[in-house]
Design a protein around this motif. Structure first.
Motif, PDB file in Angstrom:
ATOM      1  N   GLY A 156       0.818  -1.212   0.000  1.00  0.00           N
ATOM      2  CA  GLY A 156       0.000   0.000   0.000  1.00  0.00           C
ATOM      3  C   GLY A 156       0.847   1.255   0.000  1.00  0.00           C
ATOM      4  O   GLY A 156       0.532   2.235  -0.695  1.00  0.00           O
ATOM      5  N   LYS A 157       1.934   1.232   0.749  1.00  0.00           N
ATOM      6  CA  LYS A 157       2.830   2.393   0.785  1.00  0.00           C
ATOM      7  C   LYS A 157       3.586   2.569  -0.530  1.00  0.00           C
ATOM      8  O   LYS A 157       3.971   3.675  -0.894  1.00  0.00           O
ATOM      9  CB  LYS A 157       3.809   2.255   1.950  1.00  0.00           C
ATOM     10  N   LEU A 158       3.793   1.438  -1.229  1.00  0.00           N
ATOM     11  CA  LEU A 158       4.505   1.494  -2.511  1.00  0.00           C
ATOM     12  C   LEU A 158       3.553   1.629  -3.700  1.00  0.00           C
ATOM     13  O   LEU A 158       4.000   1.576  -4.855  1.00  0.00           O
ATOM     14  CB  LEU A 158       5.361   0.231  -2.681  1.00  0.00           C
ATOM     15  N   LYS A 159       2.256   1.774  -3.409  1.00  0.00           N
ATOM     16  CA  LYS A 159       1.228   1.950  -4.445  1.00  0.00           C
ATOM     17  C   LYS A 159       1.146   0.748  -5.388  1.00  0.00           C
ATOM     18  O   LYS A 159       0.895   0.897  -6.583  1.00  0.00           O
ATOM     19  CB  LYS A 159       1.505   3.223  -5.262  1.00  0.00           C
ATOM     20  N   LYS A 160       1.357  -0.455  -4.841  1.00  0.00           N
ATOM     21  CA  LYS A 160       1.237  -1.660  -5.655  1.00  0.00           C
ATOM     22  C   LYS A 160      -0.159  -2.255  -5.504  1.00  0.00           C
ATOM     23  O   LYS A 160      -0.761  -2.171  -4.429  1.00  0.00           O
ATOM     24  CB  LYS A 160       2.281  -2.703  -5.238  1.00  0.00           C
ATOM     25  N   PRO A 161      -0.716  -2.874  -6.559  1.00  0.00           N
ATOM     26  CA  PRO A 161      -2.056  -3.471  -6.459  1.00  0.00           C
ATOM     27  C   PRO A 161      -2.058  -4.705  -5.560  1.00  0.00           C
ATOM     28  O   PRO A 161      -1.166  -5.553  -5.657  1.00  0.00           O
ATOM     29  CB  PRO A 161      -2.383  -3.851  -7.905  1.00  0.00           C
ATOM     30  N   VAL A 162      -3.045  -4.781  -4.682  1.00  0.00           N
ATOM     31  CA  VAL A 162      -3.141  -5.920  -3.767  1.00  0.00           C
ATOM     32  C   VAL A 162      -4.544  -6.516  -3.732  1.00  0.00           C
ATOM     33  O   VAL A 162      -4.821  -7.408  -2.929  1.00  0.00           O
ATOM     34  CB  VAL A 162      -2.739  -5.505  -2.329  1.00  0.00           C
ATOM     35  N   SER A 163      -5.429  -6.037  -4.594  1.00  0.00           N
ATOM     36  CA  SER A 163      -6.824  -6.483  -4.553  1.00  0.00           C
ATOM     37  C   SER A 163      -6.951  -7.984  -4.815  1.00  0.00           C
ATOM     38  O   SER A 163      -7.906  -8.625  -4.342  1.00  0.00           O
ATOM     39  CB  SER A 163      -7.664  -5.712  -5.572  1.00  0.00           C
ATOM     40  N   HIS A 164      -5.985  -8.560  -5.550  1.00  0.00           N
ATOM     41  CA  HIS A 164      -6.053  -9.987  -5.864  1.00  0.00           C
ATOM     42  C   HIS A 164      -5.830 -10.864  -4.630  1.00  0.00           C
ATOM     43  O   HIS A 164      -6.071 -12.077  -4.671  1.00  0.00           O
ATOM     44  CB  HIS A 164      -5.017 -10.342  -6.935  1.00  0.00           C
ATOM     45  N   LEU A 165      -5.375 -10.256  -3.519  1.00  0.00           N
ATOM     46  CA  LEU A 165      -5.138 -11.014  -2.291  1.00  0.00           C
ATOM     47  C   LEU A 165      -6.298 -10.929  -1.310  1.00  0.00           C
ATOM     48  O   LEU A 165      -6.272 -11.582  -0.261  1.00  0.00           O
ATOM     49  CB  LEU A 165      -3.861 -10.515  -1.614  1.00  0.00           C
ATOM     50  N   ASP A 166      -7.312 -10.135  -1.626  1.00  0.00           N
ATOM     51  CA  ASP A 166      -8.435  -9.935  -0.706  1.00  0.00           C
ATOM     52  C   ASP A 166      -9.122 -11.249  -0.354  1.00  0.00           C
ATOM     53  O   ASP A 166      -9.369 -11.549   0.820  1.00  0.00           O
ATOM     54  CB  ASP A 166      -9.457  -8.964  -1.303  1.00  0.00           C
ATOM     55  N   SER A 167      -9.454 -12.020  -1.369  1.00  0.00           N
ATOM     56  CA  SER A 167     -10.229 -13.241  -1.140  1.00  0.00           C
ATOM     57  C   SER A 167      -9.435 -14.271  -0.342  1.00  0.00           C
ATOM     58  O   SER A 167      -9.969 -14.895   0.586  1.00  0.00           O
ATOM     59  CB  SER A 167     -10.682 -13.843  -2.476  1.00  0.00           C
ATOM     60  N   ILE A 168      -8.148 -14.452  -0.670  1.00  0.00           N
ATOM     61  CA  ILE A 168      -7.339 -15.440   0.034  1.00  0.00           C
ATOM     62  C   ILE A 168      -7.114 -15.038   1.485  1.00  0.00           C
ATOM     63  O   ILE A 168      -7.167 -15.876   2.390  1.00  0.00           O
ATOM     64  CB  ILE A 168      -5.991 -15.669  -0.695  1.00  0.00           C
ATOM     65  N   ASN A 169      -6.894 -13.735   1.739  1.00  0.00           N
ATOM     66  CA  ASN A 169      -6.677 -13.294   3.113  1.00  0.00           C
ATOM     67  C   ASN A 169      -7.957 -13.425   3.934  1.00  0.00           C
ATOM     68  O   ASN A 169      -7.920 -13.855   5.095  1.00  0.00           O
ATOM     69  CB  ASN A 169      -6.178 -11.850   3.127  1.00  0.00           C
ATOM     70  N   SER A 170      -9.092 -13.074   3.341  1.00  0.00           N
ATOM     71  CA  SER A 170     -10.378 -13.213   4.040  1.00  0.00           C
ATOM     72  C   SER A 170     -10.654 -14.678   4.364  1.00  0.00           C
ATOM     73  O   SER A 170     -11.129 -15.002   5.460  1.00  0.00           O
ATOM     74  CB  SER A 170     -11.509 -12.643   3.184  1.00  0.00           C
ATOM     75  N   PHE A 171     -10.337 -15.556   3.411  1.00  0.00           N
ATOM     76  CA  PHE A 171     -10.548 -16.986   3.630  1.00  0.00           C
ATOM     77  C   PHE A 171      -9.663 -17.505   4.757  1.00  0.00           C
ATOM     78  O   PHE A 171     -10.114 -18.288   5.607  1.00  0.00           O
ATOM     79  CB  PHE A 171     -10.265 -17.757   2.342  1.00  0.00           C
ATOM     80  N   LEU A 172      -8.404 -17.090   4.781  1.00  0.00           N
ATOM     81  CA  LEU A 172      -7.487 -17.540   5.828  1.00  0.00           C
ATOM     82  C   LEU A 172      -7.930 -17.075   7.204  1.00  0.00           C
ATOM     83  O   LEU A 172      -7.914 -17.840   8.175  1.00  0.00           O
ATOM     84  CB  LEU A 172      -6.071 -17.033   5.531  1.00  0.00           C
ATOM     85  N   ILE A 173      -8.339 -15.805   7.304  1.00  0.00           N
ATOM     86  CA  ILE A 173      -8.779 -15.270   8.598  1.00  0.00           C
ATOM     87  C   ILE A 173     -10.044 -15.971   9.072  1.00  0.00           C
ATOM     88  O   ILE A 173     -10.148 -16.383  10.236  1.00  0.00           O
ATOM     89  CB  ILE A 173      -9.001 -13.748   8.501  1.00  0.00           C
ATOM     90  N   LEU A 174     -11.014 -16.120   8.175  1.00  0.00           N
ATOM     91  CA  LEU A 174     -12.271 -16.776   8.554  1.00  0.00           C
ATOM     92  C   LEU A 174     -12.031 -18.227   8.952  1.00  0.00           C
ATOM     93  O   LEU A 174     -12.594 -18.704   9.951  1.00  0.00           O
ATOM     94  CB  LEU A 174     -13.259 -16.700   7.394  1.00  0.00           C
ATOM     95  N   SER A 175     -11.181 -18.931   8.195  1.00  0.00           N
ATOM     96  CA  SER A 175     -10.868 -20.316   8.531  1.00  0.00           C
ATOM     97  C   SER A 175     -10.199 -20.404   9.898  1.00  0.00           C
ATOM     98  O   SER A 175     -10.532 -21.273  10.716  1.00  0.00           O
ATOM     99  CB  SER A 175      -9.950 -20.928   7.462  1.00  0.00           C
ATOM    100  N   GLY A 176      -9.267 -19.490  10.147  1.00  0.00           N
ATOM    101  CA  GLY A 176      -8.587 -19.481  11.443  1.00  0.00           C
ATOM    102  C   GLY A 176      -9.545 -19.240  12.590  1.00  0.00           C
ATOM    103  O   GLY A 176      -9.452 -19.886  13.640  1.00  0.00           O
ATOM    104  N   ALA A 218     -11.947  -8.919  12.885  1.00  0.00           N
ATOM    105  CA  ALA A 218     -11.410  -8.708  11.533  1.00  0.00           C
ATOM    106  C   ALA A 218     -12.201  -9.482  10.486  1.00  0.00           C
ATOM    107  O   ALA A 218     -12.404  -9.009   9.359  1.00  0.00           O
ATOM    108  CB  ALA A 218      -9.942  -9.123  11.500  1.00  0.00           C
ATOM    109  N   ALA A 219     -12.694 -10.674  10.869  1.00  0.00           N
ATOM    110  CA  ALA A 219     -13.424 -11.518   9.914  1.00  0.00           C
ATOM    111  C   ALA A 219     -14.770 -10.928   9.541  1.00  0.00           C
ATOM    112  O   ALA A 219     -15.225 -11.083   8.400  1.00  0.00           O
ATOM    113  CB  ALA A 219     -13.595 -12.918  10.498  1.00  0.00           C
TER     114      ALA A 219
END
Length: 221
Positions: A156-176, A218-219
């Motif tokens: 985010g600080k480097l202005k790089k796209p990260v939207s493609h990680l939204d689903s995987i991160n949400s899945f990991l948090i919810l699973s945890g 967070a979930a």
């Protein structure tokens, strides 16, 4: 002769080969090396499964009691999550940090006591094979989520796209959160059968509950 230490060091060797191939992938930028790295990690994962099976046969109870057994099981689970979910397009930061956590834990395991200890009769229950793996699986999901979230901040600080990680991160948090919730419930039932009380506010119980609340918020956010 105990054979489980042999499989432990064989497993460590395979993981180190996988990590070495990943380091070469970062240096050479050859896509095939990333694939080779995951293949060797998979071989290490299978060797770890053999290690647990043989140690179980030598112990006659599930090897999830000592600090060595718990930490090795944790690294083994994280490696399984890594093999399943980490892809080349996720970026080297997530890959490298995840591998650093795995290899770091395994390196510490080399110096831990690997002797076989007798199980406390009060803990000799089928809940051992339910509660501990479920809780450690939740922490494995949280470990990979930590790597993804940290990359979010840096990218985010480097202005790089990260939207493609939204689903995987949400899945990991919810699973945890789900697995940790199950772990807290099964742990309470196990505690009642062993000690006669569901909850005692010891550090493990308290911090598991705090972790569940934080990640639960967070979930659902």
């Amino acid at each position: 002769m105990l054979y489980n230490p042999i499989f432990f060091y064989v497993c460590i060797t395979f993981y180190l080969i996988g990590a070495g191939l990943y380091a070469r992938y970062v240096w050479k930028k050859e896509q095939v090396l990333f694939s080779y790295s995951k293949q060797w990690l998979l071989v290490g994962f299978i060797a770890g499964a053999f290690f647990f099976f043989i140690r179980y046969r030598e112990l006659t109870f599930l090897p999830l009691v000592s600090l060595f057994e718990i930490t090795f099981f944790y690294a083994w689970l994280i490696s399984g999550v890594y093999i399943l979910f980490v892809k080349e397009e996720m970026g080297r930061f997530i890959q490298g940090l995840s591998l650093f956590i795995i290899i770091g834990i395994l390196f510490l395991d080399i110096f831990l006591d690997k002797k076989i200890h007798q199980l406390n009769p009060l803990l000799n229950s089928y809940w051992l094979g339910i509660h501990v793996p479920v809780v450690m699986l939740s922490y494995s999901a949280f470990a990979l989520s930590f790597a993804v979230s940290l990359y979010y901040i840096i990218a985010g600080k480097l202005k790089k796209p990260v939207s493609h990680l939204d689903s995987i991160n949400s899945f990991l948090i919810l699973s945890g959160v789900i697995f940790l919730g199950i772990g807290i419930i099964t742990g309470s039932i196990w505690a009642h059968s062993a000690w006669g009380r569901f909850w005692s506010w010891d550090p493990k119980e308290t911090w598991a509950l705090i972790t569940f609340i934080i990640y639960g918020c967070a979930a659902i956010a």
